[in-house]
Motif scaffolding. Sequence first.
Motif, short mmCIF file in Angstrom:
data_model
loop_
_atom_site.label_atom_id
_atom_site.label_comp_id
_atom_site.label_asym_id
_atom_site.label_seq_id
_atom_site.Cartn_x
_atom_site.Cartn_y
_atom_site.Cartn_z
N TYR A 164 -8.11 -15.67 3.96
CA TYR A 164 -7.38 -14.58 3.01
C TYR A 164 -6.05 -15.05 2.63
N ASP A 203 1.42 -11.52 7.92
CA ASP A 203 1.34 -11.66 6.38
C ASP A 203 0.32 -10.72 6.11
N GLU A 205 1.18 -15.97 -4.12
CA GLU A 205 3.17 -16.00 -4.23
C GLU A 205 3.48 -16.11 -5.97
N ILE A 244 -0.90 -7.24 4.16
CA ILE A 244 -2.18 -7.41 2.69
C ILE A 244 -2.62 -5.74 3.13
N LYS A 262 -2.78 -15.21 -0.25
CA LYS A 262 -2.03 -14.17 -0.36
C LYS A 262 -1.18 -14.63 -1.33
N ASN A 277 -4.49 -10.76 -4.49
CA ASN A 277 -5.00 -10.61 -2.45
C ASN A 277 -5.82 -10.15 -2.17
#
Length: 206
Positions: free
Chosen positions: A161, A34, A165, A38, A163, A102
Amino acid sequence: MPSPLTAEEVNSKTDPSVSKAYDNETPIDQQFTDLYAIADGLNSSLLTTIRPSIGPVSRSMAVAKRIGPDFLFLANYHSRKFSDLSQDKTVQITFQDSSSQNWISLTGEATTVSNDDPRIKQVYSKGVNAWFGDLGDGVHTGGPEDPRMALIEVKSKYISYWKSERTKLGFAKEVTQASMTGKVAETGVQRELKEADIQRARESGI
């Protein structure tokens, strides 16, 4: 859906926007997958160096190449960032996607390499010369053989980081609902990768 703020979170001086999103359950391999997705989608980053008597100094830099958890940058050897790095090799790389929300914050150690490194020709692209100029002397051409053309290699030591959703609409809806109900918005997951995890990823080729 937004979740309630608890007395325990307040009493323990916990930041609920972090604690509710913190993810240490996803397998490490997937966390790196992931992360790379990114980073690879965001070619431009902020590269921060430490300048004596000033502190952190940042500038926008395009990533020349990502190698696992590490990053290569092409840069002008005459720029002040090389002077910074000669005294303190600590750097931070930051990526931010304002569309998805992100982001990546990476702390590492930089190694600088002069023009004789063969990787310069491997990562060089024609557009790079726009930032160097051509003196017309056949040497300072802005091409890969230009003695000003140097490489900065950043070896990651710590990565945090976020992420997302949620879609853009879902993000707005979540934040609005949380604001109206006194709950805490949950729009994604926050992860951290420590030095031991990063070294294992580097060695295994994840």
